[in-house]
Every structure is written in structure tokens, then in C-alpha cells.
Design a protein around this motif. Structure first.
Motif, mmCIF file in Angstrom:
data_model
loop_
_atom_site.group_PDB
_atom_site.id
_atom_site.type_symbol
_atom_site.label_atom_id
_atom_site.label_comp_id
_atom_site.label_asym_id
_atom_site.label_seq_id
_atom_site.Cartn_x
_atom_site.Cartn_y
_atom_site.Cartn_z
ATOM 1 N N ASP A 98 -5.687 11.271 1.845
ATOM 2 C CA ASP A 98 -5.604 10.253 0.789
ATOM 3 C C ASP A 98 -4.150 10.006 0.407
ATOM 4 N N VAL A 132 -1.851 6.636 0.906
ATOM 5 C CA VAL A 132 -1.299 6.015 -0.289
ATOM 6 C C VAL A 132 0.225 5.961 -0.223
ATOM 7 N N SER A 133 0.860 7.081 0.147
ATOM 8 C CA SER A 133 2.328 7.117 0.150
ATOM 9 C C SER A 133 2.922 6.207 1.211
ATOM 10 N N ILE A 150 1.141 2.209 0.415
ATOM 11 C CA ILE A 150 1.349 1.604 -0.909
ATOM 12 C C ILE A 150 2.719 1.978 -1.454
ATOM 13 N N ALA A 172 2.550 4.837 -6.272
ATOM 14 C CA ALA A 172 1.097 5.015 -6.227
ATOM 15 C C ALA A 172 0.740 6.479 -6.019
ATOM 16 N N LEU A 173 1.549 7.191 -5.209
ATOM 17 C CA LEU A 173 1.324 8.620 -5.013
ATOM 18 C C LEU A 173 1.501 9.368 -6.330
ATOM 19 N N TYR A 190 -1.479 1.357 -11.547
ATOM 20 C CA TYR A 190 -1.986 2.175 -10.448
ATOM 21 C C TYR A 190 -2.975 3.236 -10.964
ATOM 22 N N TYR A 244 -7.067 3.446 -10.056
ATOM 23 C CA TYR A 244 -7.657 4.615 -9.402
ATOM 24 C C TYR A 244 -8.813 5.186 -10.221
ATOM 25 N N ASP A 302 -10.521 5.248 4.057
ATOM 26 C CA ASP A 302 -9.123 5.069 3.638
ATOM 27 C C ASP A 302 -8.436 4.045 4.532
ATOM 28 N N VAL A 355 -7.943 0.814 2.368
ATOM 29 C CA VAL A 355 -6.531 0.770 1.949
ATOM 30 C C VAL A 355 -5.690 0.038 2.988
ATOM 31 N N LEU A 393 -5.168 1.434 -4.494
ATOM 32 C CA LEU A 393 -5.711 2.689 -5.013
ATOM 33 C C LEU A 393 -7.200 2.601 -5.303
ATOM 34 N N ALA A 429 -8.768 3.714 -2.170
ATOM 35 C CA ALA A 429 -8.665 5.167 -1.976
ATOM 36 C C ALA A 429 -9.699 5.903 -2.821
#
Length: 445
Positions: free
Chosen positions: A38, A42-43, A46, A50-51, A133, A137, A182, A186, A193, A196
Motif C-alpha cells: 500500500d 501510494v509513495s 501519489i 499522501a504517504l 488526503y 483515506y 491497489d 490507484v 488514497l 488504496a
């Protein structure tokens, strides 16, 4: 002899213990792995903001984990202790009651989550982008609260019912589903997010659905039976699982404190860096948690049966296994720091140096995590919720909070933040050793 209980009647050897615990170890490590995936999606797709948001929402998600952990581990110990005593029907009635209690708790938390989300996020002083963000989530994660609670419970009850391989299969299936979704939600659909969170929720739901199918069959060692409302059962399960509640709940609080410390010393890049470190530590810690969860039903059963000799052999092997594995994990984590960090960020990122330094220092905590996890889990399995809770609360909250406050002052900033976790785990290990010595005579391990 009931062949469904065959694993509990085998000789207590290292091979048999690992055969029983291995599916759970693989399951928890795989859970950690797809949680890291995940973060990877995300990293890279996005961004580090976001992370950071995933980590900033961790305290709220930790509350769900806290309640599920309390009812799952505490309830499993109560149920399997009665199984060991030969009170099978009563154990199944209690099992069904505890599953129903999880569903009710999940519904309440989902409603409260939506009601309080904006207010709580607004107190953290976040930038507008990170605030959005976090909201995206959580709003997509909360509808899956009940399946997530049931997933944690069914995973442990499948193990207790001598179906650890099925529990592993469900976890792997859920993890693969999460990873694929994902990529789709994503990466391809661009849902950010929200995608995710939906991927995670649907992945967890697989184990919840499988649990209903398995425990709906009467041939299963544990199966649904008309529950009898025994207030004492809910109280005992909750009290016995206090350590897991404390561990998960205060984990959210300490995560928040770590985030605030990083925001203070190095800003949002620091939050992203500590998120990466937490993924790495979580992955290795999952191995020890999996072992503890895996052997817990055996501890409960031997204790209920009154078989001190088997209990002693199990505990002694566990100590040797944990000590050797801990040393190996520390060495691997330090040597592979740069490749691990490189999965999430690039060397030209301002997050890189922070995360590399942080991982090398935080890896020292892995010397003690295994023993701390096993000691707390052992006392839960022995139905000594008070001792387990004291260990978990002291290690996860008192020692960690004190270390977060004191170590940065002593060492001049961010280095102290990185060393807060190793110091807290060391203090927890000393306390766990003292508790094990105190209760050795009572339980005969």
C-alpha cells in the motif's frame, strides 16, 4: 482421541511447534508485506505527502485494531481454555457470542468515525493537501470496519480450531486481492488514497467471508451455536485481551507523538521518513507477533489441560527461537537499510537521508521486540490479562512516551526520536523478564 485436536496431542518438539505456528507467522508477515505494498503504491504513484497522510490516520485505524485484538486474543484464550477442560458446547456458545460482539463494536466505531473525523483532523495543524488526503483515506476505510474486525477474529479462531493453513490461505488471498486492487484503483483508475483504502478493505473482507463459511459448518472444531449471553465471558475476554487493546491503542497514540516530534524537528519530510521506518519495523515485528499468535492456542490448551511438562517445553523452545531470530533480524535490517528505503523513495529525495539513518538506529529495537511480544502473548494465553496488560501498556505507552520526550532532549533532536523505540523496547524487555520470573512458579513453565 478427537483427530481435530491432533496438533494439541503431538509431542512438544521444535519441529511440531514450528509446524503449528508457521502458517500464522507467514500470515502476519504477509499482512505486513501487503501493508507495505500500500505504502509503495501510494509513495510512488501519489507522493510522500499522501504517504504521510496514511501515517497520520494510523491512530484512528489503530482503534479498530485495538478492539479487534482485545476481543480476538482474549476471546480465543477463554474459548480454548474451555476446550482444554472438555467444555466444548459452552466454548462454542461463547465463540458465537464474541463474534456477535465484534460486529456490534464495529458498527459503533464506524458511526463515531464519520462523526468525529473532521474535528480530529482539524486539531493537527495539517496543510490543506495532507488534510484532504487524510479525509479521503478515512472516509473510504470506515465502511469496512466490521469486516476488518471480523477478519482479525476469524484469523485467530481458524488457528485455534486447528486450521492454520486455511487462515494462511485466506490471508494470502486477501493480500493478493489488495495488491491487485491497489494497481487497478490507484494506478489505473486514479482514485488516489480512496482507492488504496478500498483495496485494503476488500482484501480484509475475504477472511471475514471465509470465516462465516467455515464456522457455519458443524463439523468444524469451532462452529456457530446459539449463543448464551454470559456477561462474565465478555468481561473475561475483554480483561484477558487488555494487553492487545493497550498495545494497539497506545500504538496509535505513540504514532501521533512520533509524527508531532518529526513535524517539530524536520517537518512533513520527517513524517514520511518515519512512515518508511515503521513499515520496515512492522514487517520484521510481524514475524514475532505471528509466532506468538501461533503458539498461543497451544499455551491455553496445555494450561487448561494442566500439562505443565508440555508447557515448559513449549516456552523454553520459544525463548531459544526468539533469541536467535532476533539477532538475525537486526543484522539483516541494518545491512539492507538502503535497499529497503529505496523501495519507497529515491536517493535525491530529502526523505532519503532521514530514513536511512533512522532505520539503522531503530533496528536496534528488534533485539527486544520478539521477547516482548511473546511474553505479553504468553500471559494472555494463560488468562493472566492483568500481567499481559501491564507489560503491553508499560512498553507501548509509558516507556515510549517517556523516551519520545526525553531522548531528543538528551541527544539533540531527531537522533533522539530514532532511538526512542529501542530504549522503550529495552525497558519493556527488562520488565517482561521480571514478570516471567515472578509467575514461573504459578504456571510451571
Amino acid at each position: 482421541m478427537d483427530n481435530k485436536l491432533d496438533s494439541y496431542h503431538q509431542p512438544v518438539t521444535g519441529r511440531n511447534i514450528l509446524r503449528f505456528a508457521l502458517p500464522t507467522m507467514v500470515m502476519t508477515v504477509f499482512n505486513a508485506f501487503y501493508t507495505m505494498v500500500d505504502g509503495l503504491f501510494v509513495s510512488n504513484l501519489i507522493g510522500t505527502e499522501a504517504l504521510s497522510a496514511i501515517n497520520l490516520t494510523a491512530p484512528a485505524i489503530g482503534l479498530i485494531t485495538a478492539v479487534s485484538g482485545m476481543l480476538a486474543t482474549g476471546g480465543s484464550a477463554v474459548v480454548m481454555n474451555k476446550m482444554g477442560e472438555g467444555r466444548d458446547r459452552e466454548a462454542r456458545e461463547d465463540f458465537t457470542l464474541l463474534i456477535a460482539a465484534n460486529a456490534v463494536a464495529g458498527a459503533v466505531m464506524m458511526v463515531l468515525g464519520y462523526a468525529l473525523m473532521d474535528r480530529l483532523l482539524g486539531t493537527m495543524g495539517l496543510s490543506p493537501a495532507v488534510f484532504d488526503y487524510c479525509r479521503d483515506y478515512l472516509s473510504a476505510y470506515l465502511p469496512f470496519t466490521i469486516p476488518i474486525l471480523l477478519m482479525y477474529n476469524f484469523s485467530l479462531y481458524l488457528i485455534a480450531a486447528d486450521r492454520p493453513r486455511l487462515s494462511l490461505i485466506c490471508t494470502v488471498a486477501g493480500g493478493v486481492t489488495n495488491i491487485v486492487l491497489d494497481f487497478v484503483l490507484v494506478g489505473l483508475a486514479g482514485l488516489g488514497l480512496r482507492g488504496a483504502a478500498i483495496a485494503t478493505g476488500l482484501g480484509y473482507s475475504i477472511t471475514a467471508a471465509a470465516g462465516f463459511l467455515v464456522f457455519g459448518k458443524r463439523e468444524s472444531l469451532l462452529h456457530f451455536q446459539r449463543p448464551v449471553l454470559r456477561g462474565r465471558v465478555l468481561l473475561d475476554a475483554s480483561a484477558n485481551g487488555l494487553s492487545e487493546l493497550a498495545t494497539a491503542l497506545v500504538s496509535g497514540i505513540t504514532t501521533l507523538l512520533f509524527n508531532l516530534a518529526m513535524l517539530k524537528y524536520v517537518g512533513e519530510d520527517g513524517v514520511a521518513a518515519i512512515t518508511i521506518i515503521m513499515y520496515v519495523l512492522m514487517f520484521v515485528s510481524a514475524l514475532f507477533m505471528g509466532y506468538s499468535y501461533g503458539v498461543a492456542p497451544m499455551i491455553s490448551y496445555f494450561h487448561g489441560e494442566g500439562n505443565r511438562e508440555k508447557l515448559k517445553k513449549l516456552v523454553r523452545f520459544s525463548l531459544r527461537f526468539i533469541m536467535g531470530t532476533s539477532a538475525a533480524c537486526v543484522l539483516v535490517s541494518i545491512l539492507l537499510t538502503e535497499p529497503l528505503v529505496g523501495v519507497f523513495t529515491r536517493p535525491d529525495s530529502p526523505v532519503w537521508d532521514l530514513a536511512v539513518t533512522g532505520n539503522r538506529l531503530c533496528s536496534l529495537a528488534l533485539l527486544f521486540v520478539g521477547w516482548n511480544a511473546f511474553a505479553s502473548g504468553m500471559f494472555t494465553a494463560l488468562s493472566n490479562g492483568a500481567a499481559s496488560a501491564a507489560l503491553a501498556f508499560s512498553r507501548s505507552f509509558l516507556f515510549t512516551v517517556a523516551s519520545i520526550q526525553i531522548m531528543p532532549v538528551l541527544l539533540g533532536g531527531v537522533t533522539g526520536v530514532w532511538l526512542a523505540t529501542p530504549v522503550a523496547e529495552l525497558l519493556g524487555a527488562v520488565m517482561a523478564a521480571a514478570a516471567a520470573a515472578k509467575y514461573r512458579g504459578r504456571y510451571g513453565y
